[in-house]
Design a protein around this motif. Sequence first.
Motif, PDB file in Angstrom:
ATOM      1  N   ALA A  80     -32.013   2.507  -3.468  1.00 11.88           N
ATOM      2  CA  ALA A  80     -33.009   2.477  -4.550  1.00 11.88           C
ATOM      3  C   ALA A  80     -34.137   1.495  -4.228  1.00 11.88           C
ATOM      4  N   THR A  81     -33.817   0.430  -3.496  1.00 12.61           N
ATOM      5  CA  THR A  81     -34.824  -0.572  -3.135  1.00 12.61           C
ATOM      6  C   THR A  81     -35.645  -0.129  -1.937  1.00 12.61           C
ATOM      7  N   LEU A  82     -35.005   0.534  -0.981  1.00 14.94           N
ATOM      8  CA  LEU A  82     -35.667   0.935   0.257  1.00 14.94           C
ATOM      9  C   LEU A  82     -36.518   2.198   0.102  1.00 14.94           C
ATOM     10  N   HIS A  83     -36.027   3.150  -0.675  1.00 14.14           N
ATOM     11  CA  HIS A  83     -36.648   4.480  -0.709  1.00 14.14           C
ATOM     12  C   HIS A  83     -38.119   4.486  -1.137  1.00 14.14           C
ATOM     13  N   PRO A  84     -38.543   3.664  -2.088  1.00 12.89           N
ATOM     14  CA  PRO A  84     -39.967   3.684  -2.452  1.00 12.89           C
ATOM     15  C   PRO A  84     -40.904   3.384  -1.278  1.00 12.89           C
ATOM     16  N   MET A  85     -40.480   2.517  -0.354  1.00  6.84           N
ATOM     17  CA  MET A  85     -41.335   2.257   0.818  1.00  6.84           C
ATOM     18  C   MET A  85     -41.306   3.424   1.797  1.00  6.84           C
ATOM     19  N   LYS A  86     -40.206   4.173   1.819  1.00  9.02           N
ATOM     20  CA  LYS A  86     -40.193   5.403   2.618  1.00  9.02           C
ATOM     21  C   LYS A  86     -41.266   6.351   2.120  1.00  9.02           C
ATOM     22  N   GLU A  87     -41.431   6.438   0.805  1.00 11.01           N
ATOM     23  CA  GLU A  87     -42.457   7.303   0.226  1.00 11.01           C
ATOM     24  C   GLU A  87     -43.852   6.826   0.608  1.00 11.01           C
ATOM     25  N   VAL A  88     -44.050   5.513   0.653  1.00  8.86           N
ATOM     26  CA  VAL A  88     -45.330   4.958   1.099  1.00  8.86           C
ATOM     27  C   VAL A  88     -45.611   5.373   2.535  1.00  8.86           C
ATOM     28  N   LEU A  89     -44.604   5.222   3.401  1.00  8.04           N
ATOM     29  CA  LEU A  89     -44.791   5.571   4.818  1.00  8.04           C
ATOM     30  C   LEU A  89     -45.078   7.058   5.006  1.00  8.04           C
ATOM     31  N   TYR A  90     -44.405   7.891   4.218  1.00  4.14           N
ATOM     32  CA  TYR A  90     -44.643   9.328   4.324  1.00  4.14           C
ATOM     33  C   TYR A  90     -46.077   9.662   3.905  1.00  4.14           C
ATOM     34  N   GLU A  91     -46.560   9.037   2.840  1.00  2.05           N
ATOM     35  CA  GLU A  91     -47.939   9.260   2.396  1.00  2.05           C
ATOM     36  C   GLU A  91     -48.933   8.805   3.459  1.00  2.05           C
ATOM     37  N   LEU A  92     -48.622   7.714   4.124  1.00  7.95           N
ATOM     38  CA  LEU A  92     -49.490   7.232   5.212  1.00  7.95           C
ATOM     39  C   LEU A  92     -49.492   8.219   6.373  1.00  7.95           C
ATOM     40  N   GLY A 137     -27.660  -5.771  11.954  1.00  5.09           N
ATOM     41  CA  GLY A 137     -26.551  -4.884  11.622  1.00  5.09           C
ATOM     42  C   GLY A 137     -26.947  -3.612  10.900  1.00  5.09           C
ATOM     43  N   ILE A 138     -28.256  -3.292  10.912  1.00  6.32           N
ATOM     44  CA  ILE A 138     -28.729  -2.082  10.226  1.00  6.32           C
ATOM     45  C   ILE A 138     -29.625  -1.284  11.170  1.00  6.32           C
ATOM     46  N   ILE A 139     -30.321  -0.295  10.631  1.00  4.71           N
ATOM     47  CA  ILE A 139     -31.334   0.476  11.345  1.00  4.71           C
ATOM     48  C   ILE A 139     -32.606   0.415  10.491  1.00  4.71           C
ATOM     49  N   PRO A 140     -33.739   0.912  10.978  1.00  5.03           N
ATOM     50  CA  PRO A 140     -34.934   0.916  10.130  1.00  5.03           C
ATOM     51  C   PRO A 140     -34.646   1.553   8.771  1.00  5.03           C
ATOM     52  N   GLY A 141     -35.144   0.903   7.702  1.00  2.00           N
ATOM     53  CA  GLY A 141     -34.776   1.306   6.354  1.00  2.00           C
ATOM     54  C   GLY A 141     -35.838   2.049   5.573  1.00  2.00           C
ATOM     55  N   TRP A 142     -37.014   2.258   6.185  1.00  2.75           N
ATOM     56  CA  TRP A 142     -38.096   2.945   5.477  1.00  2.75           C
ATOM     57  C   TRP A 142     -38.476   4.257   6.155  1.00  2.75           C
ATOM     58  N   GLY A 143     -37.651   4.709   7.097  1.00  8.03           N
ATOM     59  CA  GLY A 143     -37.948   5.947   7.820  1.00  8.03           C
ATOM     60  C   GLY A 143     -38.792   5.745   9.051  1.00  8.03           C
ATOM     61  N   GLY A 144     -39.035   4.482   9.416  1.00  6.20           N
ATOM     62  CA  GLY A 144     -39.905   4.193  10.557  1.00  6.20           C
ATOM     63  C   GLY A 144     -39.314   4.512  11.918  1.00  6.20           C
ATOM     64  N   GLY A 145     -37.976   4.531  12.005  1.00  5.22           N
ATOM     65  CA  GLY A 145     -37.347   4.920  13.270  1.00  5.22           C
ATOM     66  C   GLY A 145     -37.600   6.388  13.556  1.00  5.22           C
ATOM     67  N   THR A 146     -37.478   7.203  12.512  1.00  5.32           N
ATOM     68  CA  THR A 146     -37.781   8.634  12.633  1.00  5.32           C
ATOM     69  C   THR A 146     -39.225   8.826  13.084  1.00  5.32           C
ATOM     70  N   LEU A 147     -40.135   8.053  12.505  1.00  4.07           N
ATOM     71  CA  LEU A 147     -41.551   8.167  12.875  1.00  4.07           C
ATOM     72  C   LEU A 147     -41.804   7.702  14.305  1.00  4.07           C
ATOM     73  N   LEU A 148     -41.040   6.710  14.762  1.00  2.05           N
ATOM     74  CA  LEU A 148     -41.245   6.205  16.120  1.00  2.05           C
ATOM     75  C   LEU A 148     -41.032   7.305  17.152  1.00  2.05           C
ATOM     76  N   LEU A 218     -40.160  16.288   8.161  1.00  2.00           N
ATOM     77  CA  LEU A 218     -40.283  14.837   8.319  1.00  2.00           C
ATOM     78  C   LEU A 218     -39.720  14.066   7.126  1.00  2.00           C
ATOM     79  N   SER A 219     -40.107  14.443   5.907  1.00  2.00           N
ATOM     80  CA  SER A 219     -39.655  13.702   4.733  1.00  2.00           C
ATOM     81  C   SER A 219     -38.136  13.705   4.629  1.00  2.00           C
ATOM     82  N   GLU A 220     -37.537  14.861   4.878  1.00  5.88           N
ATOM     83  CA  GLU A 220     -36.078  14.988   4.803  1.00  5.88           C
ATOM     84  C   GLU A 220     -35.396  14.104   5.848  1.00  5.88           C
ATOM     85  N   ARG A 221     -35.950  14.091   7.067  1.00  5.35           N
ATOM     86  CA  ARG A 221     -35.359  13.264   8.134  1.00  5.35           C
ATOM     87  C   ARG A 221     -35.537  11.774   7.853  1.00  5.35           C
TER      88      ARG A 221
END
Length: 251
Positions: A80-92, A137-148, A218-221
């Motif tokens: 719930a905390t991470l997902h809103p920034m994923k939406e920002v990145l997708y819009e960008l 101990g995690i992976i990118p949390g805003w979808g940025g790894g997928t974008l990379l 992209l959004s789904e991934r």
Amino acid sequence: MSQLILVEKKEGYAVLTLNRPEKMNAISKQMTKEFYQAIKELKEEKLKFLVVTGAGDRAFCAGGDLRELHGELNAEQAYATLHPMKEVLYELATFPVPTIAVLNGQARGGGCEIATACDFRYGTEWASFGFVQANLGIIPGWGGGTLLYQRVNNDVAAHWLMDADMYTAEQVYRIGWLHKMITVNWNEEIFASFINKTPEQMKIFKKQYMDHMDFQTLSERMDGEVRQCSLLWESDEHKEAVRNFEAKRKR
């Protein structure tokens, strides 16, 4: 209260600035809301391109604010905390005209994710950049790894995400992530070749670019990556890494 996202409209383009220099422009929940709203509004403007940069000269963005993205969140709270920034990145990433991240200082973790959501990256020669999430101990949390994987060769993306190290400007220029190395005192001359185009041209160029990238799912991934990061958030390894990071910062 000061604005956490500043928008300055120029002749033919706009500059969006992450405005929290005292915290190295770390992203808070309120900042996320302002970021998303600013991008939505800018989509309606007649622009040739959009610039995203950070305030100050220390950092473009140091990632998420650890006071809100702390290690004690459970998986659902983390999502719930991470997902809103994923939406920002997708819009960008899907912005209708080209986007340029001007990296005025270091980009770490989520800062690299924001930069990667932009089409092009111009960075100061002295700065360093890193997808360091795996060290926590995690992976990118805003979808940025997928974008990379959309921005550089697959093996290069995978190695950087696993390596989780900070790279110099020269290193990221060599792997194709950085498009220009710039000085600290940059000005709009670095965009001269974009400024002399029309908004109509730039929209067509952006659509061509997106047509040649894998944007259909992209959004789904990106959502899937956020979910995987959220599950890792509960791990003992992540909690320990955050505690160690906080302890080092207080020394």
